[in-house]
Design a protein around this motif. Sequence first.
Motif, PDB file in Angstrom:
ATOM      1  N   ALA A 277       0.823  -1.213   0.000  1.00 33.58           N
ATOM      2  CA  ALA A 277       0.000   0.000   0.000  1.00 33.58           C
ATOM      3  C   ALA A 277       0.853   1.258   0.000  1.00 33.58           C
ATOM      4  CB  ALA A 277      -0.930  -0.007   1.209  1.00 33.58           C
ATOM      5  N   ASP A 417       3.147   1.287  -6.184  1.00 33.58           N
ATOM      6  CA  ASP A 417       4.244   2.121  -6.678  1.00 33.58           C
ATOM      7  C   ASP A 417       5.592   1.671  -6.105  1.00 33.58           C
ATOM      8  OD1 ASP A 417       2.166   3.440  -7.795  1.00 33.58           O
ATOM      9  OD2 ASP A 417       2.575   5.396  -6.876  1.00 33.58           O
ATOM     10  N   ASP A 485      -9.186  -3.902  -9.108  1.00 37.29           N
ATOM     11  CA  ASP A 485     -10.236  -2.936  -8.807  1.00 37.29           C
ATOM     12  C   ASP A 485      -9.652  -1.749  -8.036  1.00 37.29           C
ATOM     13  OD1 ASP A 485     -12.981  -2.458  -9.152  1.00 37.29           O
ATOM     14  OD2 ASP A 485     -13.238  -2.702  -6.978  1.00 37.29           O
ATOM     15  N   TYR A 486      -8.762  -2.060  -7.102  1.00 35.24           N
ATOM     16  CA  TYR A 486      -8.156  -1.007  -6.302  1.00 35.24           C
ATOM     17  C   TYR A 486      -7.338  -0.062  -7.174  1.00 35.24           C
ATOM     18  CZ  TYR A 486      -5.483   1.279  -2.622  1.00 35.24           C
ATOM     19  OH  TYR A 486      -4.920   2.210  -1.795  1.00 35.24           O
ATOM     20  N   TRP A 487      -6.556  -0.660  -8.066  1.00 35.60           N
ATOM     21  CA  TRP A 487      -5.645   0.156  -8.880  1.00 35.60           C
ATOM     22  C   TRP A 487      -6.263   0.594 -10.202  1.00 35.60           C
ATOM     23  CZ3 TRP A 487      -1.733   2.450  -6.773  1.00 35.60           C
ATOM     24  CH2 TRP A 487      -1.155   1.900  -5.622  1.00 35.60           C
ATOM     25  N   GLN A 488      -7.505   0.193 -10.446  1.00 34.70           N
ATOM     26  CA  GLN A 488      -8.157   0.505 -11.713  1.00 34.70           C
ATOM     27  C   GLN A 488      -7.250   0.113 -12.868  1.00 34.70           C
ATOM     28  OE1 GLN A 488      -9.347   4.632 -11.606  1.00 34.70           O
ATOM     29  NE2 GLN A 488     -10.618   4.360  -9.819  1.00 34.70           N
ATOM     30  N   GLY A 501      -3.571   3.045 -15.840  1.00 37.90           N
ATOM     31  CA  GLY A 501      -3.891   3.601 -14.539  1.00 37.90           C
ATOM     32  C   GLY A 501      -5.194   4.349 -14.543  1.00 37.90           C
ATOM     33  N   ALA A 502      -5.669   4.695 -15.731  1.00 34.29           N
ATOM     34  CA  ALA A 502      -7.002   5.283 -15.815  1.00 34.29           C
ATOM     35  C   ALA A 502      -7.988   4.144 -16.046  1.00 34.29           C
ATOM     36  CB  ALA A 502      -7.054   6.277 -16.966  1.00 34.29           C
ATOM     37  N   PRO A 503      -9.147   4.245 -15.495  1.00 34.16           N
ATOM     38  CA  PRO A 503     -10.039   3.100 -15.556  1.00 34.16           C
ATOM     39  C   PRO A 503     -10.626   2.879 -16.941  1.00 34.16           C
ATOM     40  CG  PRO A 503     -11.127   4.947 -14.550  1.00 34.16           C
ATOM     41  CD  PRO A 503      -9.714   5.364 -14.790  1.00 34.16           C
ATOM     42  N   ALA A 504     -10.718   1.628 -17.297  1.00 30.49           N
ATOM     43  CA  ALA A 504     -11.331   1.281 -18.564  1.00 30.49           C
ATOM     44  C   ALA A 504     -12.792   0.968 -18.381  1.00 30.49           C
ATOM     45  CB  ALA A 504     -10.618   0.094 -19.160  1.00 30.49           C
ATOM     46  N   LEU A 505     -13.288   1.234 -17.200  1.00 26.92           N
ATOM     47  CA  LEU A 505     -14.703   1.091 -16.925  1.00 26.92           C
ATOM     48  C   LEU A 505     -15.234  -0.288 -17.190  1.00 26.92           C
ATOM     49  CD1 LEU A 505     -15.449   4.452 -18.393  1.00 26.92           C
ATOM     50  CD2 LEU A 505     -15.830   3.773 -16.043  1.00 26.92           C
TER      51      LEU A 505
ATOM     52  N   SER B 322     -12.532   7.281 -19.614  1.00 29.10           N
ATOM     53  CA  SER B 322     -11.500   7.475 -18.603  1.00 29.10           C
ATOM     54  C   SER B 322     -10.400   8.337 -19.179  1.00 29.10           C
ATOM     55  CB  SER B 322     -10.922   6.129 -18.215  1.00 29.10           C
ATOM     56  OG  SER B 322     -10.309   5.574 -19.346  1.00 29.10           O
ATOM     57  N   GLY B 323      -9.778   9.084 -18.321  1.00 27.57           N
ATOM     58  CA  GLY B 323      -8.589   9.813 -18.731  1.00 27.57           C
ATOM     59  C   GLY B 323      -8.829  10.974 -19.653  1.00 27.57           C
ATOM     60  N   SER B 333      -8.218   5.057  -6.060  1.00 29.53           N
ATOM     61  CA  SER B 333      -8.575   4.379  -4.813  1.00 29.53           C
ATOM     62  C   SER B 333      -7.853   4.975  -3.624  1.00 29.53           C
ATOM     63  CB  SER B 333      -8.227   2.900  -4.916  1.00 29.53           C
ATOM     64  OG  SER B 333      -8.925   2.312  -5.970  1.00 29.53           O
ATOM     65  N   GLY B 337      -2.744   7.470  -6.602  1.00 36.64           N
ATOM     66  CA  GLY B 337      -3.037   6.353  -7.502  1.00 36.64           C
ATOM     67  C   GLY B 337      -3.334   6.762  -8.930  1.00 36.64           C
TER      68      GLY B 337
END
Lengths: 1059, 547
Positions: A277, A417, A485-488, A501-505, B322-323, B333, B337
């Motif tokens: 984390a 990271d 899910d946490y890191w999208q 790193g950006a969500p792909a939904l 997104s983005g 999250s 992040g």
Amino acid sequence: MLILCINTGWAQTTEVTGKVADANGLPIPNASVKEKGTKNGVSASSTGVFSIKVKNNATLVISAIGFETLEVAATANVSVTLTADIRGLSEVVVTGTGAATSKRKLAIAVESISADKLPAAPTASIDQALVGKIAGAQISSVNGNPGQPTNILLRGINTLRSGTFPMILLDGLEVKATDFNSLDVNSIERIEVIQGAAAATMYGAQGANGVIQLFSKKGRNGKLNIDISSSISQNSLLNVGDVHKAFNHSLVTDANNNVVNSAGVPLTFDPDLSHYANNVVWNSLDPTNSNVKQYNKNLQYYDHNKMFFQNAYTYNNSVSINGSRDRLDFNFTGSDTRQESIFKGNGKYSRSNFISNIGVEPIKNLKIRAVTQLVYTKSSLLDETGRTIIYALNNSRPFANYDYRSPDGNYGAYFGDAVGVNGYNPNYQNQYGHPDDQKIDIVQSFSANYKFLKFFEADVKYGINYQNQDITYRIDAQDNNLNADYWQYWLEYYSPRYSAGAPALATESGEINRQVYKTTFQNFLPSLTVRLDAEKDFGIKLPIKSTTYGAFDYRKNISTAFLAYGVDAPSFTPFTMSNMSTYKIVTDTKTPFVTYGYVVDQKFDYGELGGISGGFRTDYSSAFGRGSKPFTFPHFGAYLRVSSFNFWNGGSLGNIFPEFKLRSSYGKAGIQPGAFDRYITLNTNSMGDNVAFVFKTTNPNPDLSVEVSRETEIGADLVIKGFKGNWFSNFNLSGTYWDKQTDNAIWPTDAAPSTGTGSIIDNAFGLSANGLQISLNTSAYTSKNVKWNFTVNFSRQTSEITFVKDKPVVLISNAGSSGYVLEAGKKIGQLFGYFMLHAVDEINPATGDYYIPKANQGDFAVASNGWVVYSKPSDPNYKQPYVTPNQYSFGDPNPKFNMSFINEVNISSWIAIGMQWDWVYRSHLYNQTKEWMYRDGIHGDYDNQITINNETGAWTAFYRGVYAQVSRNGTKNYFYENAGFGRLRNLSLAVDLAKFVNVNGIRKIQLVFTGRNIATITNYTGMDPEISSGAYNSAWDRGVDHNSVPNIKSYQVGLNLGF
Amino acid sequence: MKKIFLIFIASSVAFASCKKQLDVKNPNEPTPEASTNEQGIVSLAQGGIYVNGFKDLKYGDGVFGLYWSGAMGFHEMLGDVIGAEAANSFENQIGCPDKVTLDNGTTVILNPNNPNKWYTFHRTVNQNDQQGSNFIFYEWAYSYNTIAAANKVLAILPEVSFSGNAATKLATMKAWCHFWKAYAYGRLGSIFYAGIINNDASGKTNGNYVTKEALIVESNAQYDLAVADLGAATSTADYNAVIGKLIPSFCQVGKGLPPTTAMWIRNISTLKARNILVNKTVASMTAGDWSSILGLTNAGLLAGDYIFTGRTTSTGDFLPASGATVSSRVQSSAPGGGGFKLSERWVQDFKAGDLRYTNNVKTGSTWIGNSDRGNAFNTRFTLWNGGNGVAGTYVYANTAPGAFELPLTGTYEENALMKAEALINQSQIDPGLALIDAVRTYMGAGLAPVSGTGLTLAQAKEELRRERRIALAFRGLSFYDARRLKISEPVSLGGGRTGCIVIPTTGVVNTNATIEYGYLDYWDVPDNELAYNPAAAGSAPTKNPKQ
């Protein structure tokens, strides 16, 4: 030379038995024995023995590759000794010549190689087998993952935009739809290569990169032959430079050597979320920070290479049935190759080929032939090139245990990271991604050849080449993966995302991608050859022969692409794309291309002394500016066989140099613009329920011309009689110098942004290239039991930019990150970037000034590793390297020359040893792999101690500074390395046990042990100096190693059976 | 035998006569002629703005290549609303201040980059051979894409015959083109030291660089042309028919419904006020400036007006889900992040009790980035994706397709706050504060009114500063405020910010740090332009004289 034992005993038909041997009495296996003037013929056995029924008074024509053909009277018991064809000129070639021509009467250089000289590469592909075999060519194996193509550069760079890949012909017709490496090496009898415009001018507006022509195996004369070969090879990745992650680290730790976060708390792995984390704290530029701490407390060291690399196996099987009877010959070959990825869980690659080659002669002098090659290729490789896996691993700090599964059984995608922002877990991709890539190729040709009225030979060829590639890429739902899910951080393919790193939904709920590519290519080639002989046909007492060749060449290619995706799968299974909540067609395009042209070639030969030829080709093309304007490509050639003159032939010169030929030719050939480069259109962009029209960023140009390359080549072929006795009985030397210019290479030139245009496609560059190719072949040692043949191939070539219409162009490698520049007066494809220095008073040769102003030089010193660093402890940059603020060209990454040394040793007719060394001298690679590994302190170099200002340590400020100074990840000469290498490409031992196993009907029981890429000598510090991460066959993007998969070292065992 | 020969000859002739085959066309894409009818020109006017103007460019990678997340993201970095760690296009250096002094007043952290002064950095990167890595290229090129597209549409319009009330439709189309040109010139003149006025539809440009002030004059002139055109759009039905097609259907939600001509004219008034406000320092604003702004904002957007917005779609037609926006690249999250990191200085500007904070700012364990990338972007915060469940309160980030409403041009909030500023500076403090309260109410901030609480002028200005910072964040306006308040300037020029919350690599939260940003107020003309279009004699200087 010739021994004939004549027996009596004539009959109507008679059975003749005999034996074919070479000058040392060694049997010549598989020699062809034909009854002259008929199709009747047989092949000699592995011990050179043959038996044939012939008419009375028949003449036998006995031939074998590498020997001069001999005609003898058919007597009951014949013992024939064939003379080695030391001049190598008996061969007849057809590529680039129009009419088939004996090598001794050629004005151009044509390299040819028969299939039995090709090594057994585990890929069973022709391109891999050709590496090092063609003098003058640079064929490099640039990625070791299964199914990856080679880079082929024949003569120089003719274009910037269209790459270096030559035209591929199979039995006289172009193969455009099928990938070169899909064709089966087992189906090929021989290969001819012509390398530049002077020779390829016959192919007009598409021949400038040269031509590789393949000839399919035909049915052999005589009985039915069955050949079976099987092999298995074990492959492992090369790691010549011992690339590994630093064993130590320099992260902030507590008193117990636990790596801690910024609050001083030891980092812990969250078992549910599969991540760390908190980030590590790494004071990378702190001049006191030394990379000497061990991973021995809360973090452990994992060898990610061991975790993900595996020994992969390749299986090759091939069966061939061939024979001929009367007016029919046939050859059927079925081959199958199966390859595993070198990466665990990354899938498999297989290819099956079926080839049939049937020739008939329904009436006298009319030959009809149909050759079919069907190819089925299947791949489940998740990462086709393997590059993303290597990149992910090389950018992960070594304490990530990527084999960890969370309590719900899932792999984590991103370990935080702390592990490195560019790292990810390939196991995650393997868990959720399921590609299925299937490709069907059909290569079909028909030809009819008719000789009539003594002078004429009409030939009609038609070929159709079709490829259908259908890829389905299914991605499972990932919404239950807590880590992702946490890191999208979801595995996604087509769904529109702009950054990692950006969500792909919706992607997290599964995705299906479908890509269907189809290409249909047709080539129609009728031709007429007229052969006249002044003496025979007209009674003129001059030994002049005339050959006139005329042809019409029509080619049409239609490719289509259909790409669609669906995301957000339903809860039930199975499902199809139509069940997805969102689906979209990304691409639906059709690309037609038509070209046709006329070829005329006239050749006169004066006896054996010499000849001249000339002609032209006129091409029309759908891609040329304004459509209808043709381009004409002229060519001229001449050869003179000096050794045929009496003064030479009869004298001492002739004794030492039995053959000396001079040749020269000139020609133009072109490279076509892109299919739609001349059509001004608008782009479209779906916009909800509407389609928006969009102005193009790269603008087409209606006036675009074909890129034309003009080439002159001058060459000589020389045979030198060697020593008496066993050693070096002859030398065969062949050399060609060539020089070429391209005046109008196409490039999208930049426009001022205030025009609202990005760039305009234009004939904007001038290029120039020259080179030398030399081939030397010698019978190094010949005795009764041992025959050692030794060949050296040499190639030197250089290509530069002579003219740029506008500003120099700075480019980024297709691999990403590394910069190139295209600039007038410079070699093509120079890396472009910042300089680090080796002396504080180094002078910029461009300006004559010091890089570091004299007044400031005292702030710097040379570190023990030879690089200039900031040396004042008070300087915030202390211990970091000095990097120039401006960018410069680094020089030509292409090799100064490359050579191959090929040995073939035959012992007692049943043992064959082959060895090939390749030497690439002073090529350069930009080690982008290493630069990325410098980013997060991952590279093994971090363990290396250096001394700055009498302080010795593994100073992270230096290594991180190399990466970060002036431009992070900027292209810097520090990573520009000499990637010259010597490589033991091939070492093989073949043992034929047939003579020990005396079973009727068995010709051959050959066991072959082969090692490939088993030794490499290089100073390059990456995994493999041969790889290139640029676009395949790019003209300019040839000097970057950016996490490409190195070549494989393989050990292969094969069994070849002949019945 | 003869047959074969004949076949050979005949087939050659047959193919040779097929010259027509050579004109294969491009069967996949429309020719420019497709845009010469009513439907076509509307499609072109839509794509020319939304795609050429905001999405398609010669350079760009996934990290910074889009207008609304990249080019506008750079403004937010310089405005210290976000930070970035990735080095693509020097992104981590764009918002890296020259110097940070921690609470103890002695610990000074210099910009760890080399060059470590922003002025030098800007000029090192602004070279043609940096090509797409030159971050200032993006706003320039996108803006001229918009202008060129609008020029071309304007040139085609006379060829198009419109159905119905053709005059109204033509006027609407012209208004659309002039409006977006005005917007682009306004953006150019508000960030570049000089620029080009290019109203040539032939795809050419000119070397006559003009001052930033002249660009603003051109912007206003184009706005005026748009207003005149809107006045000529007399048939409401035909106006609606065209505007309803120009705006992508998926954007026609919420505030993004097609505006009436009156709403559109009010939007223009707001943008003209912006043109004045953001291009002067607060200190140099004259009474005349304030009254101009007051006049324009009085005629500016109302709370109920429809405006031009952008919406994401799952298929990414205009903005990928997104983005595509600055805030969508912040949400994550946990702190740190996202691709963009939420600035501590932005979070500290929330007033206590602001429900926008509750609904949007997510607190987590401190994220510490790479120590040599910057010294001010470590953070304890990020944005909730889709809000934290406070009903009726504004949500900054939502990556569900179509859920987030991105204002593309003027907004009610901006208009009201500009008006408030003009009032406050004209000593009408309470009416000004009332507008701030109105904006807070509009966004569901849940804060107690400040009007009528007897704030001093200075307190009122501070109230306004904070509100603009919070209300208008992530929209490409933040740097303008930092500039006009001189926060972004070097200390020697009266810049800097005190009382900052800064978390250095040690993780210690400093609450009274001083930051010297040292940013250049207006960027030089991109060398990507000058290399291909050098300044003609008599041009305005293309380089900001500040060294």
